[in-house]
Design a protein around this motif. Structure first.
Motif, PDB file in Angstrom:
ATOM      1  N   LYS A  63       1.272   1.420  10.464  1.00  0.00           N
ATOM      2  CA  LYS A  63       0.518   0.336   9.849  1.00  0.00           C
ATOM      3  C   LYS A  63      -0.947   0.746   9.722  1.00  0.00           C
ATOM      4  N   SER A  76      -0.124 -10.300   2.298  1.00  0.00           N
ATOM      5  CA  SER A  76      -0.107 -11.487   1.440  1.00  0.00           C
ATOM      6  C   SER A  76      -1.113 -11.318   0.295  1.00  0.00           C
ATOM      7  N   LYS A 136       2.470  -4.474   1.849  1.00  0.00           N
ATOM      8  CA  LYS A 136       3.184  -5.451   2.680  1.00  0.00           C
ATOM      9  C   LYS A 136       2.214  -6.461   3.299  1.00  0.00           C
ATOM     10  N   GLU A 177       2.458  -6.192  -2.452  1.00  0.00           N
ATOM     11  CA  GLU A 177       3.792  -5.697  -2.082  1.00  0.00           C
ATOM     12  C   GLU A 177       3.715  -4.261  -1.558  1.00  0.00           C
ATOM     13  N   THR A 178       2.892  -3.436  -2.209  1.00  0.00           N
ATOM     14  CA  THR A 178       2.726  -2.037  -1.789  1.00  0.00           C
ATOM     15  C   THR A 178       2.273  -1.946  -0.336  1.00  0.00           C
TER      16      THR A 178
END
Length: 176
Positions: free
Chosen positions: A2, A36, A34, A31-32
């Motif tokens: 992350k 919001s 992950k 989305e890429t």
């Protein structure tokens, strides 16, 4: 692994710089990574506040880095009804013009600008369709149809031909 917030913003810069010509949607970027859309919007605001040339357009985010020296810019004044928006945009893009934005002079807020980045008939159709789908109000509706556009083209002759076509269509507002 992350990414930290700083690493994610650095990666956003890299992606936007790499994809200079075409806007990237916020949904795709969220989305890429992950994350919001809300967090992405915050990241973009922080990048802008940090002096990075990020522009939010109706098609997504664009990196506005060093301008292309081969492009010419011009601002024009137009007047027409909302129903003639696609006609106006089509005339411009058919002459090789990119419509960067739409501006109005509001009596209370002053200058209001919407970055639209319309380069093709497809872009024009998407913009008009989205306005209809969202039941959004065109900025020009606040000023009786009067609005300005910042235009960009690879050569001065493109402007002259486009301006002539807008004038013939009764859309261009000419100085007295």
């Amino acid at each position: 692994m992350k990414l930290t917030a700083r690493e994610r913003r650095n990666e956003l810069i890299r992606i936007l710089q790499k994809q200079r010509e075409e806007p990237i949607t916020g949904s795709h970027l969220a989305e890429t990574f992950k994350i919001s859309r809300e967090l992405l919007t915050q990241d973009m605001a922080l990048l802008k506040a940090g002096g990075h040339p990020v522009l939010a357009t109706s098609h997504g985010y664009v990196w506005r880095g060093a301008p292309n020296d081969r492009q010419y810019k011009r601002i024009i004044v137009c007047r027409h009804s909302p129903e003639e928006s696609q006609k106006e945009l089509n005339i411009l893009v058919d002459h090789g013009i990119t419509v960067k934005d739409v501006m109005i002079e509001h009596p209370v807020y002053g200058e209001l600008t919407g970055h639209i980045m319309v380069k093709s008939r497809k872009d024009a159709a998407c913009f008009v369709n989205r306005m209809e789908q969202e039941q959004a109000t065109y900025l020009m509706e606040l000023t009786g149809g009067i609005h300005l556009h910042t235009l960009e083209a690879p050569c001065e002759d493109d402007f002259d031909a486009a301006v002539k076509a807008l004038d013939e269509a009764g859309i261009l507002v000419k100085p007295d």
